[in-house]
Scaffold this active site. Sequence first.
Site, PDB file in Angstrom:
ATOM      1  N   SER A  50      23.190  16.175  58.508  1.00  0.00           N
ATOM      2  CA  SER A  50      23.157  16.848  59.810  1.00  0.00           C
ATOM      3  C   SER A  50      21.694  17.018  60.244  1.00  0.00           C
ATOM      4  O   SER A  50      20.766  16.806  59.455  1.00  0.00           O
ATOM      5  CB  SER A  50      23.808  18.232  59.702  1.00  0.00           C
ATOM      6  OG  SER A  50      22.997  19.080  58.907  1.00  0.00           O
ATOM      7  N   ASP A  83      25.181  13.146  61.157  1.00  0.00           N
ATOM      8  CA  ASP A  83      26.278  14.005  61.616  1.00  0.00           C
ATOM      9  C   ASP A  83      25.797  14.820  62.831  1.00  0.00           C
ATOM     10  O   ASP A  83      24.757  15.487  62.775  1.00  0.00           O
ATOM     11  CB  ASP A  83      26.635  14.946  60.448  1.00  0.00           C
ATOM     12  CG  ASP A  83      27.883  15.767  60.698  1.00  0.00           C
ATOM     13  OD1 ASP A  83      28.777  15.286  61.412  1.00  0.00           O
ATOM     14  OD2 ASP A  83      27.966  16.891  60.150  1.00  0.00           O
ATOM     15  N   HIS A  84      26.539  14.770  63.925  1.00  0.00           N
ATOM     16  CA  HIS A  84      26.252  15.563  65.129  1.00  0.00           C
ATOM     17  C   HIS A  84      24.830  15.380  65.675  1.00  0.00           C
ATOM     18  O   HIS A  84      24.126  16.362  65.926  1.00  0.00           O
ATOM     19  CB  HIS A  84      26.488  17.056  64.880  1.00  0.00           C
ATOM     20  CG  HIS A  84      27.921  17.412  64.671  1.00  0.00           C
ATOM     21  ND1 HIS A  84      28.839  17.478  65.685  1.00  0.00           N
ATOM     22  CD2 HIS A  84      28.600  17.701  63.536  1.00  0.00           C
ATOM     23  CE1 HIS A  84      30.024  17.803  65.188  1.00  0.00           C
ATOM     24  NE2 HIS A  84      29.911  17.935  63.887  1.00  0.00           N
ATOM     25  N   GLY A 211      35.524  19.353  61.016  1.00  0.00           N
ATOM     26  CA  GLY A 211      36.034  20.684  60.681  1.00  0.00           C
ATOM     27  C   GLY A 211      37.258  20.597  59.796  1.00  0.00           C
ATOM     28  O   GLY A 211      38.215  21.344  59.969  1.00  0.00           O
ATOM     29  N   SER A 213      37.571  20.890  56.359  1.00  0.00           N
ATOM     30  CA  SER A 213      37.612  21.499  55.020  1.00  0.00           C
ATOM     31  C   SER A 213      38.908  22.283  54.866  1.00  0.00           C
ATOM     32  O   SER A 213      39.418  22.871  55.825  1.00  0.00           O
ATOM     33  CB  SER A 213      36.410  22.433  54.827  1.00  0.00           C
ATOM     34  OG  SER A 213      35.278  21.688  54.421  1.00  0.00           O
ATOM     35  N   SER A 256      32.075  22.516  54.444  1.00  0.00           N
ATOM     36  CA  SER A 256      32.286  23.889  53.958  1.00  0.00           C
ATOM     37  C   SER A 256      32.839  23.920  52.534  1.00  0.00           C
ATOM     38  O   SER A 256      32.441  24.779  51.728  1.00  0.00           O
ATOM     39  CB  SER A 256      33.232  24.640  54.898  1.00  0.00           C
ATOM     40  OG  SER A 256      32.645  24.745  56.168  1.00  0.00           O
TER      41      SER A 256
END
Length: 308
Positions: A50, A83-84, A211, A213, A256
């Site tokens: 990230s 990532d992102h 998202g 996890s 996460s």
Amino acid sequence: MPLVTSKEMFAKAYKGGYAIGAFNVNNMEQIQGIVQAGKETRSPLILQISMGARKYANIVYLKKLIEAAVIDSQDLPICMHLDHGDSYEICKQCVDDGFTSVMIDASALPFNENIAVSKKVVEYAHARGVVVEAELGTLSGVEEHVVNEYGHYTNPSEVEEFVNKTGVDSLAIAIGTSHGAFKFKGAAELRFDILKEVSEKLPDFPIVLHGASSVPQEFIAEINRYGGNMQGAQGVPEEMLRKAAKMAVCKINIDSDIRLAITASIRKYLAENPSRFDPRDYLKPARQAVADMVKHKILNVLGSNDKI
Ligand code: G3H
Ligand code: 13P
Ligand code: ZN
């Protein structure tokens, strides 16, 4: 083998009804734990970085650690993914830095601006053999101001135009997942109807789930038992992830759960061994906890074992 793109991984995953795990990395122990699991299960891997990871660790260090993972893992296909990325400039930088895949996340911008910046990234990346993921819709809990009949979910009637105009290689969609360890207040619910509609509009096209996890409750219990406070933490049930992987979802993002595995392990170790202060003493079981968690995901959720 050298770093690879996710192109072939996704093509095989789509046909085979499984998904590739995309694991966020920030340090050596996380990379080693994930790669150990990949080697033991013979699963392709996406290691993702990230913008926060770039700031924390300095990309030079992360790149060298991933190069080490590639040398250490011999025939394991590994993709290095941004990532992102939130701008053309950061995506360009990552392409120049040797990433084999980048994500341009312009999902907070209006549709046409998202198309324009995603297309620009695709032009730069494809010319250099790098693949691109983009995002349409916004994950729950963020950008609540975005309002249409789908709320913050991805609107299936937009996906064809978006993919055709940008030329992206994969698309992250919003069907009710969110980042972090507190994903649902009541029962977990995902909009599989939206995923189905999207996949009908985009046949054979790889979809990405952020998202994702599952927030294993044994980690939460351990964290709470040894001094933490994460009451109410809840993730995406594993059977929902398995269902998504059998549909068009080819990439499942997990960050996460890695953080939880490490935190639970370190809290427990230090509580039980209060006089220990050598970081290797507590990072070794933490690294093993990451390997065990990732191995479990690959075998029981993603289904990417023995696919190299
Ligand atoms: O999607 C976000 C990832 O979990 C990365 O988080 O920005 O804290 O590294 P980060
Ligand atoms: P989690 O917070 O559910 O692990 O999601 C990670 C993610 O989507 C990274 O892009
Ligand atoms: Zn994400």
